[in-house]
Write an enzyme that holds these catalytic residues in place. Structure first.
Site, PDB file in Angstrom:
ATOM      1  N   ASP A 195       0.829  -1.203   0.000  1.00 23.01           N
ATOM      2  CA  ASP A 195       0.000   0.000   0.000  1.00 23.01           C
ATOM      3  C   ASP A 195       0.865   1.256   0.000  1.00 23.01           C
ATOM      4  O   ASP A 195       1.948   1.266   0.602  1.00 23.01           O
ATOM      5  CB  ASP A 195      -0.900  -0.033   1.257  1.00 23.01           C
ATOM      6  CG  ASP A 195      -2.090   0.910   1.130  1.00 23.01           C
ATOM      7  OD1 ASP A 195      -2.320   1.454   0.022  1.00 23.01           O
ATOM      8  OD2 ASP A 195      -2.782   1.105   2.135  1.00 23.01           O
ATOM      9  N   HIS A 219       2.850   3.453  -8.987  1.00 22.77           N
ATOM     10  CA  HIS A 219       2.662   2.033  -9.326  1.00 22.77           C
ATOM     11  C   HIS A 219       3.878   1.496 -10.096  1.00 22.77           C
ATOM     12  O   HIS A 219       4.298   0.359  -9.911  1.00 22.77           O
ATOM     13  CB  HIS A 219       1.394   1.851 -10.165  1.00 22.77           C
ATOM     14  CG  HIS A 219       0.130   2.185  -9.417  1.00 22.77           C
ATOM     15  ND1 HIS A 219      -0.080   1.776  -8.130  1.00 22.77           N
ATOM     16  CD2 HIS A 219      -0.983   2.883  -9.777  1.00 22.77           C
ATOM     17  CE1 HIS A 219      -1.265   2.215  -7.718  1.00 22.77           C
ATOM     18  NE2 HIS A 219      -1.827   2.892  -8.690  1.00 22.77           N
ATOM     19  N   LEU A 225      10.912 -20.934  -5.229  1.00 26.76           N
ATOM     20  CA  LEU A 225       9.988 -20.036  -4.522  1.00 26.76           C
ATOM     21  C   LEU A 225       8.640 -20.087  -5.216  1.00 26.76           C
ATOM     22  O   LEU A 225       8.567 -20.113  -6.449  1.00 26.76           O
ATOM     23  CB  LEU A 225      10.523 -18.590  -4.589  1.00 26.76           C
ATOM     24  CG  LEU A 225       9.566 -17.494  -4.090  1.00 26.76           C
ATOM     25  CD1 LEU A 225       9.468 -17.501  -2.558  1.00 26.76           C
ATOM     26  CD2 LEU A 225       9.998 -16.107  -4.565  1.00 26.76           C
TER      27      LEU A 225
HETATM   28  C1  FPP Z   1      -1.294   0.202  -3.618  1.00 29.48           C
HETATM   29  O1  FPP Z   1      -1.063   1.560  -3.657  1.00 29.48           O
HETATM   30  C2  FPP Z   1      -1.075  -0.587  -4.828  1.00 29.48           C
HETATM   31  C3  FPP Z   1      -2.052  -1.181  -5.617  1.00 29.48           C
HETATM   32  C4  FPP Z   1      -3.462  -0.962  -5.457  1.00 29.48           C
HETATM   33  C5  FPP Z   1      -1.779  -2.150  -6.685  1.00 29.48           C
HETATM   34  C6  FPP Z   1      -0.637  -1.976  -7.577  1.00 29.48           C
HETATM   35  C7  FPP Z   1       0.590  -2.615  -7.100  1.00 29.48           C
HETATM   36  C8  FPP Z   1       1.734  -2.571  -7.802  1.00 29.48           C
HETATM   37  C9  FPP Z   1       1.790  -1.882  -9.100  1.00 29.48           C
HETATM   38  C10 FPP Z   1       2.925  -3.209  -7.213  1.00 29.48           C
HETATM   39  C11 FPP Z   1       3.519  -4.292  -8.062  1.00 29.48           C
HETATM   40  C12 FPP Z   1       2.659  -5.361  -8.489  1.00 29.48           C
HETATM   41  C13 FPP Z   1       2.986  -6.496  -9.170  1.00 29.48           C
HETATM   42  C14 FPP Z   1       3.147  -7.765  -8.479  1.00 29.48           C
HETATM   43  C15 FPP Z   1       3.112  -6.550 -10.639  1.00 29.48           C
HETATM   44  P1  FPP Z   1      -2.291   2.553  -3.583  1.00 29.48           P
HETATM   45  O2  FPP Z   1      -2.616   2.996  -4.968  1.00 29.48           O
HETATM   46  O3  FPP Z   1      -3.404   1.939  -2.839  1.00 29.48           O
HETATM   47  O4  FPP Z   1      -1.671   3.741  -2.773  1.00 29.48           O
HETATM   48  P2  FPP Z   1      -2.416   4.828  -1.871  1.00 29.48           P
HETATM   49  O5  FPP Z   1      -2.934   4.112  -0.667  1.00 29.48           O
HETATM   50  O6  FPP Z   1      -1.308   5.775  -1.536  1.00 29.48           O
HETATM   51  O7  FPP Z   1      -3.477   5.449  -2.711  1.00 29.48           O
END
Ligand code: FPP
Length: 238
Positions: free
Chosen positions: A14, A31, A125
């Site tokens: 997060d 992201h 893994l």
């Molecule tokens: C959280 O930050 C992240 C997500 C909702 C999803 C996206 C995750 C990634 C891109 C990381 C890598 C993923 C992989 C495995 C390919 P948020 O947008 O909720 O942040 P905020 O709480 O600051 O709004």
């Protein structure tokens, strides 16, 4: 009792959006950096000898985000998958998606299928990407699986239900990490987290590097896990 390295770590990644916004950038750039940290977490898990790493990449609720952010994430997942799959395979990592992936566009579904089948025999893994995943969905899905087998089942027990969850072939969840300052589980692995150690930190996901993961694992090894017993019962014999 000192714990060993956790066999199964799960992470709610997060804070991407806030990280980017604090830098005056678009949420999507958070992201993009988030994917790099996911890569680093996989490398660290391999180095530590963790058996299973489960990353929450997209929740069933994330569809409600602005349309452009959802499309960006879908495109990012395709690019990241296609770019990383060979490296994962080289390092003997078995990739599996947990969640209702049929809701994704065809291109992403194809990349998922290809990556899963290429890495299916790997054993260093287990890397599980939870995508369009929800803990309640997982449990309902398991119950429906049992109902479909109802000729053989007249009474459900915990082992039977667990055998139909998306995590059925994984070690028990030992450590659940959430970055970004929130102290909720947010419908992630709710059954599996029953006895997991919970680790919450304020670090935003794009800043959660291998040192931060090591810190969480160090804390896990220091905690006493009682599984309902008393402190004395679980103490190592002197
Ligand atoms: C959280 O930050 C992240 C997500 C909702 C999803 C996206 C995750 C990634 C891109 C990381 C890598 C993923 C992989 C495995 C390919 P948020 O947008 O909720 O942040 P905020 O709480 O600051 O709004």
């Amino acid at each position: 009792m000192i714990n060993n390295i956790p066999k199964h770590i799960a992470i709610i990644m997060d804070g991407n959006g806030r990280w980017a916004q604090a830098k005056g950038k678009k949420r999507t750039s958070g992201h993009k950096v988030g994917v790099e940290r996911a890569r680093e977490a996989v490398e660290t898990a391999v180095e530590l000898g963790v058996e299973s790493l489960t990353l929450f990449a997209f929740s069933s609720e994330n569809w409600n985000r602005p349309k452009e952010e959802v499309s960006y994430l879908m495109e990012l997942f395709i690019i990241a998958l296609n770019r990383e799959v060979k490296t994962l395979n080289k390092h003997n990592v078995k990739l599996k998606f947990l969640g209702d992936t049929f809701a994704f566009n065809q291109k992403l579904q194809d990349s998922i299928k290809k990556a899963e089948s290429l890495t299916a025999e790997n054993s260093q893994l287990r890397l599980n990407i939870a995508a369009n995943y929800g803990g309640r969905w997982d449990i309902v899905n398991a119950v429906n699986g049992l109902l479909a087998d109802s000729n053989h089942v007249d009474k459900i027990n915990e082992d039977l239900l667990a055998s139909k969850l998306s995590t059925a072939d994984l070690p028990d969840l030992d450590l659940l990490i959430r970055t970004g300052g929130e102290t909720r589980i947010s419908n992630f692995l709710i059954w599996q987290a029953a006895y997991a150690e919970l680790y919450f930190c304020d670090t935003l996901w794009p800043d959660f590097d291998s040192k931060e993961l090591q810190k969480a694992v160090d804390e896990f090894t220091r905690r006493q896990r009682r599984f309902g017993l008393t402190g004395e019962q679980v103490k190592e014999p002197s």
